[in-house]
Structure formats: structure tokens, C-alpha cells
Design a protein around this motif. Structure first.
Motif, PDB file in Angstrom:
ATOM      1  N   PHE A 249       0.875  -1.170   0.000  1.00 55.79           N
ATOM      2  CA  PHE A 249       0.000   0.000   0.000  1.00 55.79           C
ATOM      3  C   PHE A 249       0.910   1.216   0.000  1.00 55.79           C
ATOM      4  O   PHE A 249       1.648   1.430   0.962  1.00 55.79           O
ATOM      5  CB  PHE A 249      -0.903  -0.016   1.224  1.00 55.79           C
ATOM      6  CG  PHE A 249      -1.694  -1.296   1.328  1.00 55.79           C
ATOM      7  CD1 PHE A 249      -2.775  -1.524   0.485  1.00 55.79           C
ATOM      8  CD2 PHE A 249      -1.333  -2.281   2.232  1.00 55.79           C
ATOM      9  CE1 PHE A 249      -3.487  -2.710   0.551  1.00 55.79           C
ATOM     10  CE2 PHE A 249      -2.041  -3.473   2.312  1.00 55.79           C
ATOM     11  CZ  PHE A 249      -3.122  -3.691   1.460  1.00 55.79           C
ATOM     12  N   ALA A 250       0.882   1.985  -1.076  1.00 50.48           N
ATOM     13  CA  ALA A 250       1.870   3.061  -1.182  1.00 50.48           C
ATOM     14  C   ALA A 250       1.267   4.328  -1.745  1.00 50.48           C
ATOM     15  O   ALA A 250       0.392   4.281  -2.616  1.00 50.48           O
ATOM     16  CB  ALA A 250       3.035   2.600  -2.053  1.00 50.48           C
ATOM     17  N   VAL A 251       1.726   5.464  -1.207  1.00 52.28           N
ATOM     18  CA  VAL A 251       1.332   6.761  -1.772  1.00 52.28           C
ATOM     19  C   VAL A 251       2.579   7.555  -2.122  1.00 52.28           C
ATOM     20  O   VAL A 251       3.589   7.487  -1.427  1.00 52.28           O
ATOM     21  CB  VAL A 251       0.452   7.600  -0.812  1.00 52.28           C
ATOM     22  CG1 VAL A 251      -0.949   7.027  -0.715  1.00 52.28           C
ATOM     23  CG2 VAL A 251       1.080   7.737   0.568  1.00 52.28           C
ATOM     24  N   GLU A 252       2.454   8.299  -3.212  1.00 50.89           N
ATOM     25  CA  GLU A 252       3.566   9.143  -3.640  1.00 50.89           C
ATOM     26  C   GLU A 252       3.265  10.581  -3.238  1.00 50.89           C
ATOM     27  O   GLU A 252       2.114  11.016  -3.288  1.00 50.89           O
ATOM     28  CB  GLU A 252       3.702   9.050  -5.168  1.00 50.89           C
ATOM     29  CG  GLU A 252       4.974   9.655  -5.678  1.00 50.89           C
ATOM     30  CD  GLU A 252       5.019   9.829  -7.195  1.00 50.89           C
ATOM     31  OE1 GLU A 252       4.194   9.225  -7.900  1.00 50.89           O
ATOM     32  OE2 GLU A 252       5.885  10.596  -7.644  1.00 50.89           O
ATOM     33  N   TYR A 253       4.290  11.309  -2.809  1.00 48.31           N
ATOM     34  CA  TYR A 253       4.115  12.731  -2.487  1.00 48.31           C
ATOM     35  C   TYR A 253       4.210  13.514  -3.792  1.00 48.31           C
ATOM     36  O   TYR A 253       5.277  13.550  -4.417  1.00 48.31           O
ATOM     37  CB  TYR A 253       5.209  13.199  -1.531  1.00 48.31           C
ATOM     38  CG  TYR A 253       5.214  12.467  -0.193  1.00 48.31           C
ATOM     39  CD1 TYR A 253       4.366  12.854   0.831  1.00 48.31           C
ATOM     40  CD2 TYR A 253       6.085  11.398   0.043  1.00 48.31           C
ATOM     41  CE1 TYR A 253       4.380  12.191   2.068  1.00 48.31           C
ATOM     42  CE2 TYR A 253       6.107  10.739   1.261  1.00 48.31           C
ATOM     43  CZ  TYR A 253       5.255  11.143   2.264  1.00 48.31           C
ATOM     44  OH  TYR A 253       5.269  10.490   3.469  1.00 48.31           O
ATOM     45  N   VAL A 254       3.076  14.104  -4.220  1.00 49.58           N
ATOM     46  CA  VAL A 254       3.093  14.815  -5.495  1.00 49.58           C
ATOM     47  C   VAL A 254       2.764  16.298  -5.347  1.00 49.58           C
ATOM     48  O   VAL A 254       2.128  16.718  -4.387  1.00 49.58           O
ATOM     49  CB  VAL A 254       2.126  14.198  -6.544  1.00 49.58           C
ATOM     50  CG1 VAL A 254       2.518  12.775  -6.892  1.00 49.58           C
ATOM     51  CG2 VAL A 254       0.683  14.268  -6.078  1.00 49.58           C
ATOM     52  N   ASN A 255       3.194  17.044  -6.321  1.00 47.39           N
ATOM     53  CA  ASN A 255       2.886  18.468  -6.432  1.00 47.39           C
ATOM     54  C   ASN A 255       1.403  18.581  -6.798  1.00 47.39           C
ATOM     55  O   ASN A 255       0.989  18.095  -7.854  1.00 47.39           O
ATOM     56  CB  ASN A 255       3.784  19.040  -7.535  1.00 47.39           C
ATOM     57  CG  ASN A 255       3.512  20.491  -7.837  1.00 47.39           C
ATOM     58  OD1 ASN A 255       2.392  20.978  -7.710  1.00 47.39           O
ATOM     59  ND2 ASN A 255       4.548  21.173  -8.262  1.00 47.39           N
ATOM     60  N   PRO A 256       0.567  19.215  -5.949  1.00 44.12           N
ATOM     61  CA  PRO A 256      -0.883  19.230  -6.212  1.00 44.12           C
ATOM     62  C   PRO A 256      -1.270  20.046  -7.445  1.00 44.12           C
ATOM     63  O   PRO A 256      -2.365  19.871  -7.968  1.00 44.12           O
ATOM     64  CB  PRO A 256      -1.465  19.849  -4.941  1.00 44.12           C
ATOM     65  CG  PRO A 256      -0.348  20.605  -4.316  1.00 44.12           C
ATOM     66  CD  PRO A 256       0.931  19.915  -4.719  1.00 44.12           C
TER      67      PRO A 256
END
Ligand code: GTQ
Length: 372
Positions: A249-256
Motif C-alpha cells: 500500500f503506497a502513496v507518492e508525495y506529489v505536487n498538487p
């Protein structure tokens, strides 16, 4: 060909190579296999650093040096053992593109304002009461938070709390260095002025997918910080669904504002491995550094088990087979940073699934000492 003739020919060739070298020239025909290998052969090696060692040495640096002008920041950085001979002057390269280290700021301390053309991302390990000041905005740092310091922005750190503050830094220092384009500049004063409301970023970005109109043209670095509480909530929600076979289970930190990596050249993610999870083995062109935020388990890299627990750091160099296993009693949370944005922009990225689901284990890094 007679032996003598062959020797004469070799002599002539060696003498020729010598003359090429003297004139700073080189023969492609005898170099091509080295400089154009069939597939990536990174000099960087898979490796793991135990938190006990890193923590002890970082805390000791607190007795030895202060983060003043000249020293700038008190950071102990990771040196990839496979890259050490390319960096005889204390150069910190964890992979061919990435640098990482653990920064310590003691209560009452301040780190001076500077800016550079390298990008930085930070992940807060311990402590509270410190803030980083990025281009006039005070950003409060707490355990588990992810922060960006994009290239070209003034930044200083200030600690007003009462326990040591430790965070993990990752910068594209080796990448920028190897391109030969490094710039670094000190702010004329020790600190830059504060020009934004406190935690302005956290006030503006309250819900995923909702971009404040005032940030529509701010595509460079709208969001300075990603709070742990929200990251954890997102992962807990995701854990009710199917995991990614290779990353759990993974989330990437992205520029909104753009959906691209928040760290511009540096990708970053937080992944959760539930108890007993084992991801599928794969490899990719990009390299990654992992910091174990919580939990216990091991990662198999090219057949070798690297045992980890909370606080350990390990590196997955380019094109190395890897899979993660959580064999502890709790969920594991792995923070990681990578150079995927660089590889993607340069159209160099490739990946492959391991033919079988899992690798055959052939050994343990640090032997039994790997599991303490
Ligand atoms: O906090 O600005 O680990 O400039 C290396 C270079 C941290 C920082 C590092 C830096 C910083």
C-alpha cells in the motif's frame, strides 16, 4: 601468426595506446564493453545502515560541531561503499544521483539561510518545536512529516523546542555535481525575513485534489509540507483495498498543481506493508533509498537478505532485483526517495518483473548480525 610477430604487434598497440593517453584521447574499440554495458552495472552497491550506529554518531556530532556559517548544517551522510573510490574527498553519494543524510538540530540552535540549485526533500524522524523557513514561510516540522525545499529557494532552520530534532535529508547533489552545474549561495544575513503567515502551506492545502485558485500559477512548489497524520490516514484507507504487487500500500508525495513528484527531481513515497506481507520481486532503472519509519522485516536485493527495523536506512541501486517482507508483529511503514523523475524525464526508465514471484535467498547482509 608467429609468437614473435604477435608480441611485436601487441607492443606496437600498447605503445599506440600510451600515445593516445598522453594526448587525452581514447580507443573506442577496447572501451565499448565497459562504457556501454549490455545492461546497467551501477558502481553503487545494495547496502544497509543500522539506526543504532547512525543515531550514536549523529548525536555525538552534537557535542563536536554547531550548525554555524561555514559548516552550515550538522548532517551525517551515507556513503555508498561502491562509490567511495569515486569520492575520495568526502563526497556523499548514496546512489549515482542521490545524496542522503541525517540532520540534527539541538534545542535553541539555528542553521543559517542559504540557497542552491540542488533540490531537497526531508522526512522528520524525531522531535518537535523546530521549523524550517523556506522563502519566507515558516513550516513547522513534526515526526513523520514530509517536506520539500525546491532548488533556488532560501532556507534556514530554527529549533524552539526542547528535545533534539532529527530528520532525514535527500538531495540530488551527485546528479547536479556530475552535470557540472552546481550553484550555492549564502543569504547576506544569518536569517531571511519572514514574509508569509505561519504554516501557510498547511492552511492552503487541506484536502487532496483541491487546489486553491491562488496557487494555480504557482506550479513550482505550492505545498511545502505533507503531514504524517494525513499520510497515515490515506494508507489506512488504501489498506482496505488491493495492494500494489511490488510496493504494497503506497502513496507518492506529489505536487498538487501538476501531479508530478513534489520534490521535482526526487520522487518520494510512503508505503505500508501489513503484517506478513511480501511484495513481488522486480527491478527498475531508477535507484531508491529507504528509511524504515516503523516496523521490522527484510528486503531481498539480488538474492541477499537485508534485515531492517525502525530507523535503518538501505539503498536499492539501479537495476537491482528487490522485494520487501514484513515478518514483524506490526504494520511496517517504509519511507523512500528515488530518482525516478530524472529517469522519466530523460526517457531512461525501464522495469521488469522477476520471472518467479520471489527471489531465491543466497545469503544475509552482515550475516546474523543483520538482525539485532
Ligand atoms: O538542510 O539545507 O543534508 O543544504 C545537505 C545540504 C541539508 C539543508 C543537507 C543542505 C541541507
Amino acid at each position: 601468426m608467429a609468437r614473435e610477430e604477435k608480441e611485436l604487434e601487441d607492443d606496437r598497440l600498447n605503445e599506440y595506446y600510451g600515445r593516445l593517453q598522453t594526448l587525452h584521447l581514447g580507443p573506442l574499440w577496447s572501451s565499448i564493453q565497459t562504457i556501454m554495458s549490455k545492461e546497467p552495472r551501477p558502481r553503487a552497491l545494495p547496502y544497509l545502515w543500522k539506526w543504532d550506529d547512525v543515531y550514536r554518531l549523529v548525536m555525538e556530532s552534537g557535542e563536536l560541531v554547531t550548525p554555524d556559517r561555514g559548516g552550515e548544517r550538522r548532517v551525517v551522510f551515507f556513503r555508498n561503499p561502491g562509490l567511495e573510490d569515486l569520492q575520495p574527498w568526502g563526497w556523499g553519494a548514496l546512489t549515482h544521483t542521490l545524496y542522503a543524510g541525517v540532520q540534527l538540530l539541538l534545542p535553541g540552535e539555528r542553521a543559517p539561510s542559504h540557497r542552491h540549485n540542488q533540490n531537497a526533500i526531508r522526512f522528520v524522524l524525531q522531535g518537535s518545536g523546530a521549523y524550517t523557513l523556506v522563502e519566507g514561510e515558516r513550516v513547522k516540522m513534526e515526526e513523520g512529516d514530509f517536506l520539500i525545499t525546491p532548488s533556488g529557494l532560501w532556507h534556514d532552520h530554527v529549533h524552539e523546542g526542547d528535545t533534539p530534532m532529527l530528520w532525514f535529508d535527500c538531495l540530488d547533489i551527485p546528479f547536479v555535481y556530475q552535470l557540472g552545474v552546481t550553484f550555492f549561495e549564502n543569504y547576506p544575513e544569518f536569517h531571511q525575513p519572514i514574509s508569509q503567515p505561519e504554516n501557510y502551506s498547511t492552511q492552503r492545502f487541506t484536502a487532496p485534489g483541491l487546489l486553491p485558485l491562488t496557487d494555480r500559477d504557482n506550479r513550482y512548489a505550492p505545498q511545502a509540507i505533507y503531514k504524517w497524520e494525513k499520510t497515515k490516514q490515506a494508507l489506512d484507507q488504501l489498506s482496505k483495498l488491493d495492494p500494489d504487487p511490488c510496493d504494497g500500500f503506497a502513496v507518492e508525495y506529489v505536487n498538487p498543481a501538476t501531479g508530478e513528484a513534489a520534490g521535482h527531481t526526487i520522487g518520494a513515497m510512503m508505503q505500508k506493508l501489513a503484517r506478513g506481507d511480501r511484495t513481488q520481486a522486480h527491478r527498475h532503472v531508477h535507484s531508491a533509498v529507504y528509511h524504515v519509519f516503523r516496523g521490522q522485516g527484510y528486503t531481498v536485493m539480488n538474492g541477499v537478505r537485508f534485515f531492517w527495523q525502525s530507523g535503518d536506512t538501505f539503498v536499492v541501486p539501479n537495476w537491482v532485483w528487490h522485494e520487501h517482507v514484513n515478518d514483524g508483529n506490526t504494520d511496517a511503514y517504509l519511507f523512500s526517495a528515488n530518482d525516478l523523475p530524472i529517469m522519466e524525464r530523460l526517457k531512461l526508465e525501464r522495469s521488469e518483473l522477476y520471472p518467479e514471484k520471489y527471489q531465491t535467498v543466497v545469503g544475509d547482509h552482515l550475516g546474523n548480525g543483520g538482525r539485532t
